[in-house]
Design a protein around this motif. Structure first.
Motif, PDB file in Angstrom:
ATOM      1  N   ARG A  38      -6.051  -0.013   2.260  1.00 21.30           N
ATOM      2  CA  ARG A  38      -4.639   0.107   2.615  1.00 21.30           C
ATOM      3  C   ARG A  38      -3.866   0.979   1.620  1.00 21.30           C
ATOM      4  NH1 ARG A  38      -1.170  -2.887   6.196  1.00 21.30           N
ATOM      5  NH2 ARG A  38       1.012  -2.641   5.579  1.00 21.30           N
ATOM      6  N   THR A  42      -1.559   4.034   2.780  1.00 21.05           N
ATOM      7  CA  THR A  42      -0.152   4.145   2.411  1.00 21.05           C
ATOM      8  C   THR A  42       0.132   5.480   1.731  1.00 21.05           C
ATOM      9  OG1 THR A  42       0.095   1.747   2.217  1.00 21.05           O
ATOM     10  CG2 THR A  42       1.703   3.107   1.045  1.00 21.05           C
ATOM     11  N   GLY A  72       6.747  -9.604   0.954  1.00 20.40           N
ATOM     12  CA  GLY A  72       7.074  -9.130   2.290  1.00 20.40           C
ATOM     13  C   GLY A  72       8.570  -9.107   2.529  1.00 20.40           C
ATOM     14  N   ASP A  95       4.657  -0.058   0.122  1.00 19.45           N
ATOM     15  CA  ASP A  95       3.743  -0.233   1.248  1.00 19.45           C
ATOM     16  C   ASP A  95       4.490  -0.954   2.367  1.00 19.45           C
ATOM     17  OD1 ASP A  95       1.665  -0.695   2.987  1.00 19.45           O
ATOM     18  OD2 ASP A  95       0.768  -2.296   1.790  1.00 19.45           O
ATOM     19  N   PHE A  96       4.725  -0.263   3.473  1.00 20.45           N
ATOM     20  CA  PHE A  96       5.352  -0.895   4.637  1.00 20.45           C
ATOM     21  C   PHE A  96       4.942  -0.133   5.890  1.00 20.45           C
ATOM     22  CE2 PHE A  96       8.386   2.140   2.857  1.00 20.45           C
ATOM     23  CZ  PHE A  96       8.707   2.920   3.960  1.00 20.45           C
ATOM     24  N   ARG A  97       5.157  -0.760   7.016  1.00 19.55           N
ATOM     25  CA  ARG A  97       4.879  -0.145   8.304  1.00 19.55           C
ATOM     26  C   ARG A  97       6.150  -0.197   9.145  1.00 19.55           C
ATOM     27  NH1 ARG A  97       1.312   1.273   5.387  1.00 19.55           N
ATOM     28  NH2 ARG A  97      -0.923   0.916   5.698  1.00 19.55           N
ATOM     29  N   ARG A 140       2.927 -11.536  10.019  1.00 17.51           N
ATOM     30  CA  ARG A 140       2.443 -10.583   9.030  1.00 17.51           C
ATOM     31  C   ARG A 140       3.371 -10.500   7.814  1.00 17.51           C
ATOM     32  NH1 ARG A 140       1.108  -5.354  12.583  1.00 17.51           N
ATOM     33  NH2 ARG A 140       0.699  -4.466  10.498  1.00 17.51           N
ATOM     34  N   ILE A 141       4.671 -10.642   8.028  1.00 15.65           N
ATOM     35  CA  ILE A 141       5.605 -10.644   6.891  1.00 15.65           C
ATOM     36  C   ILE A 141       5.360 -11.872   6.025  1.00 15.65           C
ATOM     37  CG2 ILE A 141       8.039 -10.856   6.232  1.00 15.65           C
ATOM     38  CD1 ILE A 141       8.728  -9.178   8.691  1.00 15.65           C
ATOM     39  N   GLU A 145       3.180  -8.634   4.190  1.00 15.81           N
ATOM     40  CA  GLU A 145       3.432  -7.263   4.651  1.00 15.81           C
ATOM     41  C   GLU A 145       4.935  -7.017   4.776  1.00 15.81           C
ATOM     42  OE1 GLU A 145       0.907  -5.419   7.672  1.00 15.81           O
ATOM     43  OE2 GLU A 145      -0.107  -7.351   7.875  1.00 15.81           O
ATOM     44  N   SER A 146       5.306  -5.739   4.825  1.00 17.33           N
ATOM     45  CA  SER A 146       6.696  -5.353   5.017  1.00 17.33           C
ATOM     46  C   SER A 146       6.807  -4.395   6.199  1.00 17.33           C
ATOM     47  CB  SER A 146       7.252  -4.674   3.761  1.00 17.33           C
ATOM     48  OG  SER A 146       7.284  -5.569   2.671  1.00 17.33           O
TER      49      SER A 146
END
Length: 246
Positions: A38, A42, A72, A95-97, A140-141, A145-146
């Motif tokens: 990941r 990123t 997150g 790192d975020f989507r 996921r948060i 994750e963000s």
């Protein structure tokens, strides 16, 4: 004289933006399949964002990076241009989507990369399916994750904030994650809504990216969604209106 330089550039550069996006997408898919790392994914996304900004003549002015909390979070931003997502990836070294409308997942190669990246495919016309996507984002948060979402739901045709939808705020409440407002100023001048060409009047386009203080949601209930939405929009509107004109 300057228009003799900037006008052809405004027509030609979008083709380079598209080609660069396809190349980065293919690079991303290959690296993702071969390594599954990941951090490398990123890095490629950030390189893509910075490259598009450079090609489009975007001059970033970033403020407030130190305000982003660990873990997150859910970023919310005012949506002005197709350049918003590359700008945010170039400006925020985290790192975020992101969440994107279904139509973007029909673009060859780019769609493969978005799915490999774990971007959220949001079908705006199908509420039940959109709710399932947002529920996945909540999970996921909570796992660290963000994501970045546009509460306006679509790009604005004028340099102002539109009305906010409740979806992102419900996600933050259910995940009990901090909301991080991100205010963009000037992105509409780079690639306005309804245009496929860059701003041909200027060569360099300054864009302000201002990260506001995070808004905690821990302990708040679902019933607080409208108040939370109103509070965040008020903060973003104040920052947008009081910031420098670009």
């Amino acid at each position: 004289m300057k228009y003799l330089i900037t006008l052809p550039r405004a027509v030609i550069i979008p083709w380079f933006l598209a080609l660069y996006t396809i190349l980065c997408s293919a690079w991303f898919v290959i690296v993702s399949i071969l390594t599954g790392r990941r951090d490398l994914e990123t890095k490629i996304i950030q390189t893509w964002g910075k490259g598009l900004c450079w090609l489009a003549g975007v001059k970033l002015r970033v403020k407030g990076l130190e305000k982003i909390p660990p873990g997150g979070v859910l970023y919310v931003f005012n949506h002005q241009s197709h350049m918003d997502i590359p700008i945010i990836h170039a400006a925020i070294p985290r790192d975020f989507r992101f969440g994107a409308k279904t139509e973007l997942f029909k673009i060859p190669v780019f769609a493969w990369a978005m799915r490999r990246a774990g971007a959220l495919e949001i079908p705006r016309a199908q509420r039940s399916q959109a709710l399932r996507v947002l529920a996945d984002a909540e999970r996921r948060i909570q796992g660290g994750e963000s994501f970045v979402l546009a509460p306006e739901g679509t790009r604005q045709s004028r340099p102002e904030l539109g009305e906010f939808r409740s979806g992102p705020f419900v996600v933050a409440l259910k995940a009990q994650a901090p909301l991080v407002p991100v205010v963009l100023r000037g992105a509409n001048r780079v690639l306005p809504k309804g245009s496929i060409f860059l701003n041909w009047r200027t060569y360099y386009n300054p864009v302000d990216v201002e990260i506001l203080d995070p808004v905690p949601t821990k302990g708040l209930q679902y019933e607080s969604r409208d108040q939370l939405k109103s509070d965040v929009r008020s903060r973003m509107r104040e920052a947008f209106d009081s910031g420098p004109r670009v």
